[in-house]
Design an enzyme around this catalytic site. Structure first.
Site, PDB file in Angstrom:
ATOM      1  N   TYR A 161       0.840  -1.696  -0.029  1.00  0.00           N
ATOM      2  CA  TYR A 161      -0.068  -0.260   0.143  1.00  0.00           C
ATOM      3  C   TYR A 161       0.844   1.221  -0.053  1.00  0.00           C
ATOM      4  O   TYR A 161       0.558   2.059   0.329  1.00  0.00           O
ATOM      5  CB  TYR A 161      -0.737   0.169   1.216  1.00  0.00           C
ATOM      6  CG  TYR A 161      -2.245  -0.577   1.112  1.00  0.00           C
ATOM      7  CD1 TYR A 161      -1.897  -2.154   1.503  1.00  0.00           C
ATOM      8  CD2 TYR A 161      -3.197  -0.590   1.206  1.00  0.00           C
ATOM      9  CE1 TYR A 161      -3.301  -3.149   0.841  1.00  0.00           C
ATOM     10  CE2 TYR A 161      -4.276  -1.118   1.092  1.00  0.00           C
ATOM     11  CZ  TYR A 161      -4.118  -2.535   0.650  1.00  0.00           C
ATOM     12  OH  TYR A 161      -5.637  -3.415   0.695  1.00  0.00           O
ATOM     13  N   LYS A 228       3.066 -14.066   6.068  1.00  0.00           N
ATOM     14  CA  LYS A 228       2.737 -15.608   5.258  1.00  0.00           C
ATOM     15  C   LYS A 228       5.048 -14.837   5.249  1.00  0.00           C
ATOM     16  O   LYS A 228       5.546 -15.101   4.111  1.00  0.00           O
ATOM     17  CB  LYS A 228       3.113 -14.421   3.651  1.00  0.00           C
ATOM     18  CG  LYS A 228       2.664 -15.409   2.914  1.00  0.00           C
ATOM     19  CD  LYS A 228       1.847 -16.170   2.701  1.00  0.00           C
ATOM     20  CE  LYS A 228       2.172 -17.276   2.337  1.00  0.00           C
ATOM     21  NZ  LYS A 228       1.329 -19.040   2.058  1.00  0.00           N
ATOM     22  N   ASP A 282      -2.217 -17.679   4.741  1.00  0.00           N
ATOM     23  CA  ASP A 282      -3.540 -18.466   4.459  1.00  0.00           C
ATOM     24  C   ASP A 282      -3.872 -19.809   5.627  1.00  0.00           C
ATOM     25  O   ASP A 282      -5.487 -19.389   5.247  1.00  0.00           O
ATOM     26  CB  ASP A 282      -2.597 -19.618   3.325  1.00  0.00           C
ATOM     27  CG  ASP A 282      -0.894 -20.084   3.523  1.00  0.00           C
ATOM     28  OD1 ASP A 282      -1.052 -19.282   4.566  1.00  0.00           O
ATOM     29  OD2 ASP A 282      -1.006 -21.156   2.997  1.00  0.00           O
ATOM     30  N   ASP A 306      -6.161  -6.323   5.411  1.00  0.00           N
ATOM     31  CA  ASP A 306      -7.332  -5.928   4.292  1.00  0.00           C
ATOM     32  C   ASP A 306      -7.717  -6.620   3.914  1.00  0.00           C
ATOM     33  O   ASP A 306      -8.800  -7.236   4.415  1.00  0.00           O
ATOM     34  CB  ASP A 306      -6.952  -5.264   3.191  1.00  0.00           C
ATOM     35  CG  ASP A 306      -7.738  -4.535   2.499  1.00  0.00           C
ATOM     36  OD1 ASP A 306      -8.491  -4.161   2.964  1.00  0.00           O
ATOM     37  OD2 ASP A 306      -7.878  -4.017   1.443  1.00  0.00           O
TER      38      ASP A 306
END
Ligand code: NAP
Length: 416
Positions: A161, A228, A282, A306
């Site tokens: 972002y 991640k 995930d 988000d």
């Protein structure tokens, strides 16, 4: 500190909220700047102001009152100032420290950059805070929506972002690809677009610090770092490592890691301790469905945050029910998590609960607990009476469909 405005005049009958040494000092009549927003913004902001005013009046009988100060951004700023984000607006929010905001339009592709992202970055509102919890009676796609009671701390200023990206074929992208392929030994295709994902120790630590402080203040039992890091080792993996570091360096007396919990305490959390754990992003999207109540405060980089926010909100009634705030060291801006839903603009139709609950977060931030309880129980009662807006109406049997303004009136009627 003084402030001068170009085209707005602050109300004469209120005072400024102050912030000193991490403490908020709130007068009985705080001036709260408010941006009504684009699209459905005016409908939901009008409803929110009415509900907040009624609850404060009910709780304090005129001894305390929010003094609203209309400021401009988006379409109405373009009309008044000829620009979408005037300096007056930034100055007012920074000066008064606490503000409420409706959603603002971001054109996809060209046009100006997201106003929401610009505001967060310019005012260093580095934590996006989103509590996700369930109101009895709200239709949900899961069997146990009541198990969801999570507060999301999403990093708000960096990651993908940060807005550092170049389109395929541009001079900039050619320079970057050339540099990477020739000097860094990569093999990037010439027809690629490139985006940069910076994640810093500084921004990670201040976000995780804020999440742990929140957990301490609210008696929450765990803070989970979601990343991640197995794939993006030096950005998301580093986020995890820096998160653990800030927990042990600055909050070592009140935190333990999940590893320590099992190694030393046989899985039983010692009194007064907050467990710091981490999950791969995930897997976390599964965990919130399968082991929902094992998570309390969750800290994440921007993009993961988000995705996870919407996935969590879906379990408890969707975007119309999900509140949020953007919080920095001294400034807090409260806003709905959804956008401007342009197809419903000015139809007095959508659900204002997200912005009302953001207003509730604002009252909590101002340390006014009584109207918080009044509004929460009014929402619960109204939903159990099955008096709801179109979004919940279409999912409930035998419900009465109310307009935005009628729903606000029902909440006020149900305040006790
Ligand atoms: P959106 O405005 O959030 O709307 C998507 C859908 O969500 C709506 O069509 C509606 O679904 C449902 N929804 C949203 N708000 C609702 C409410 N209060 N009550 C009931 N249902 C609600 O997303 P979008 O259409 O992708 O974005 C529109 C604009 O908003 C874009 O310019 C975007 O950039 C901007 N945006 C701004 C913010 C912000 O200001 N913080 C955040 C997100 C997006 P149904 O049609 O199924 O009823």
């Amino acid at each position: 500190m003084t402030v001068q405005f170009d085209k707005i005049v602050p109300p004469a009958d209120g005072e400024r909220v102050l912030v000193k040494d991490d403490r908020i000092i709130v007068p009985d009549k705080p001036i709260i700047p408010v941006i009504e927003g684009d699209g459905i913004g005016p409908d939901i902001t009008r409803a929110t102001r009415r509900v907040l005013d009624a609850a404060v009046e009910k709780a304090y009988g005129g001894n305390r009152k929010i003094v609203w100060f209309d400021i401009y951004a988006g379409d109405n700023a373009l009309d008044k100032y000829g620009e979408v984000l005037p300096e007056d607006t930034i100055n007012a929010i920074q000066y008064y420290h606490v503000a409420l905001k409706g959603p603002l339009t971001t054109p996809v592709g060209g046009g100006y950059r997201s106003l929401n992202v610009t505001m967060r970055q310019r005012m260093e509102l580095y934590s996006c805070v989103r509590p996700v919890f369930y109101f009895k009676g709200v239709p949900s796609p899961v069997k146990h929506p009541e198990r969801m009671n999570i507060v999301i701390y999403r990093e708000n200023t960096e990651d993908v972002y940060a807005g550092i990206e170049w389109p395929k074929g541009s001079d900039e992208v050619k320079t970057v690809i050339d540099f990477l392929n020739k000097q860094m030994g990569t093999n990037i295709r010439a027809d690629s677009g490139i985006g940069i994902k910076p994640i810093s120790e500084f921004a990670t630590k201040r976000l995780v610090r804020a999440a742990i402080k929140y957990a301490i203040k609210r008696g929450r039992k765990s803070v989970t770092l979601v990343h991640k890091g197995n794939i993006m080792k030096y950005t998301e993996g580093a986020f995890r490592d820096w998160g653990y570091e800030v927990a042990s360096d600055e909050f070592g007396d009140v935190t333990i890691t999940e590893q320590e919990l099992w190694d030393k305490f046989d899985g039983k959390v010692p009194d007064g301790k907050i467990v710091i754990k981490d999950r791969i992003a995930d897997s976390m999207l599964q965990q919130i469905l399968t082991r929902t109540n094992e998570y309390e405060v969750v800290a994440l980089p921007n993009l993961n945050g988000d995705y996870l926010s919407d996935a969590c909100a879906a379990q408890v009634g969707g975007l119309g029910m999900a509140p949020g705030a953007n919080i920095g060291d001294t400034v807090a801006l409260f806003e709905a998590t959804h956008g401007t839903a342009p197809k419903y603009a000015n139809m007095d139709m959508v659900n204002p609960t997200s912005l009302i609950l953001s207003g509730v977060m604002m009252l909590e931030h101002l340390e006014w607990p009584e109207p918080v309880e009044i509004i929460r129980s009014a929402i619960e009662k109204t939903i159990q009476q099955k008096r709801v807006t179109y979004d919940l109406h279409r999912l409930m049997d035998g419900a009465t469909k109310l307009k935005t303004s009628e729903y606000a009136s029902a909440l006020i009627e149900n305040m006790s």
